[in-house]
Write a protein that holds these residues in place. Structure first.
Motif, PDB file in Angstrom:
ATOM      1  N   PHE A 180       0.858  -1.173   0.000  1.00  0.00           N
ATOM      2  CA  PHE A 180       0.000   0.000   0.000  1.00  0.00           C
ATOM      3  C   PHE A 180       0.899   1.229   0.000  1.00  0.00           C
ATOM      4  O   PHE A 180       2.073   1.149   0.366  1.00  0.00           O
ATOM      5  CB  PHE A 180      -0.883   0.024   1.246  1.00  0.00           C
TER       6      PHE A 180
ATOM      7  N   GLN B  46       0.831   5.649   1.008  1.00  0.00           N
ATOM      8  CA  GLN B  46       0.097   6.749   1.622  1.00  0.00           C
ATOM      9  C   GLN B  46       0.866   8.039   1.420  1.00  0.00           C
ATOM     10  O   GLN B  46       1.983   8.185   1.909  1.00  0.00           O
ATOM     11  CB  GLN B  46      -0.127   6.495   3.109  1.00  0.00           C
TER      12      GLN B  46
ATOM     13  N   GLU C  46      -5.457   9.017   2.141  1.00  0.00           N
ATOM     14  CA  GLU C  46      -5.663   7.726   2.763  1.00  0.00           C
ATOM     15  C   GLU C  46      -4.647   6.711   2.226  1.00  0.00           C
ATOM     16  O   GLU C  46      -4.094   6.877   1.141  1.00  0.00           O
ATOM     17  CB  GLU C  46      -7.089   7.234   2.481  1.00  0.00           C
TER      18      GLU C  46
ATOM     19  N   GLU D 296      -3.622   3.578   0.369  1.00  0.00           N
ATOM     20  CA  GLU D 296      -4.248   2.977  -0.803  1.00  0.00           C
ATOM     21  C   GLU D 296      -3.520   1.713  -1.254  1.00  0.00           C
ATOM     22  O   GLU D 296      -2.299   1.611  -1.169  1.00  0.00           O
ATOM     23  CB  GLU D 296      -4.257   3.966  -1.977  1.00  0.00           C
ATOM     24  N   PHE D 297      -4.286   0.793  -1.784  1.00  0.00           N
ATOM     25  CA  PHE D 297      -3.756  -0.452  -2.340  1.00  0.00           C
ATOM     26  C   PHE D 297      -2.885  -0.160  -3.558  1.00  0.00           C
ATOM     27  O   PHE D 297      -3.242   0.674  -4.410  1.00  0.00           O
ATOM     28  CB  PHE D 297      -4.933  -1.349  -2.744  1.00  0.00           C
TER      29      PHE D 297
ATOM     30  N   VAL E 161      -7.791  -5.487  -1.381  1.00  0.00           N
ATOM     31  CA  VAL E 161      -8.510  -5.204  -0.140  1.00  0.00           C
ATOM     32  C   VAL E 161      -8.299  -3.759   0.282  1.00  0.00           C
ATOM     33  O   VAL E 161      -7.352  -3.097  -0.151  1.00  0.00           O
ATOM     34  CB  VAL E 161      -8.059  -6.152   0.995  1.00  0.00           C
ATOM     35  N   ALA E 162      -9.191  -3.299   1.131  1.00  0.00           N
ATOM     36  CA  ALA E 162      -9.020  -1.993   1.741  1.00  0.00           C
ATOM     37  C   ALA E 162      -8.023  -2.097   2.886  1.00  0.00           C
ATOM     38  O   ALA E 162      -7.797  -3.179   3.437  1.00  0.00           O
ATOM     39  CB  ALA E 162     -10.356  -1.474   2.242  1.00  0.00           C
ATOM     40  N   ALA E 163      -7.458  -0.980   3.254  1.00  0.00           N
ATOM     41  CA  ALA E 163      -6.460  -0.982   4.317  1.00  0.00           C
ATOM     42  C   ALA E 163      -7.012  -1.574   5.612  1.00  0.00           C
ATOM     43  O   ALA E 163      -6.277  -2.219   6.362  1.00  0.00           O
ATOM     44  CB  ALA E 163      -5.955   0.439   4.550  1.00  0.00           C
ATOM     45  N   ARG E 164      -8.296  -1.402   5.864  1.00  0.00           N
ATOM     46  CA  ARG E 164      -8.881  -1.894   7.112  1.00  0.00           C
ATOM     47  C   ARG E 164      -8.894  -3.415   7.187  1.00  0.00           C
ATOM     48  O   ARG E 164      -9.056  -3.978   8.263  1.00  0.00           O
ATOM     49  CB  ARG E 164     -10.299  -1.359   7.287  1.00  0.00           C
ATOM     50  N   SER E 165      -8.724  -4.075   6.038  1.00  0.00           N
ATOM     51  CA  SER E 165      -8.745  -5.540   6.017  1.00  0.00           C
ATOM     52  C   SER E 165      -7.364  -6.153   6.212  1.00  0.00           C
ATOM     53  O   SER E 165      -7.238  -7.374   6.306  1.00  0.00           O
ATOM     54  CB  SER E 165      -9.343  -6.043   4.702  1.00  0.00           C
TER      55      SER E 165
END
Length: 123
Positions: free
Chosen positions: A37, A39, A44, A46-47, A105-109
């Motif tokens: 990712f 940043q 935010e 990002e993947f 996936v999103a960062a939260r995952s």
């Protein structure tokens, strides 16, 4: 628990190349999907790219397709991101990541993060 340590960031001119490395240690790092990712300041996380546990499945953000290549060496528990034709907009902190499943996936995952390495591309 999996520990991730990135290396290889730095300052490069536009059009140049860098290779990031991510060394994984701890509980069976090869069992996870691995990825990168980035940043940028004020944005935010990002993947960027991901690679499956076998190394056969790779996925990329549209902005880096054709320029970046992700690979992994499970024998060395290391993931790489070869970045070519770098642009100033690629400037960001790049984070190595590991998660259980999902190509993009999103960062939260993300389950595990590295500490990040700065990539700066000058124009």
């Amino acid at each position: 628990q999996v520990q991730l340590v990135e290396s290889g960031g730095g300052l490069v001119q536009a059009g140049g190349s860098l290779r990031l490395s991510c060394a994984a240690s701890g509980r069976s790092g090869s069992s996870y999907v691995m990825g990168w990712f980035h940043q940028a300041p004020g944005k935010e996380r990002e993947f960027v790219a991901s690679i499956g546990w076998s190394g056969g499945d790779t996925y990329y953000a549209e902005s880096v397709k054709g320029r970046f290549t992700i690979s992994r060496d499970n024998a060395k528990n290391t993931v790489y991101l070869q970045m070519n034709s770098l642009k100033p907009e690629d400037t960001a902190v790049y984070y190595c990541a590991a998660w259980f499943s999902g190509a993009v996936v999103a960062a939260r995952s993300v389950r595990f993060w590295g500490q990040g390495t700065q990539v700066t591309v000058s124009s």
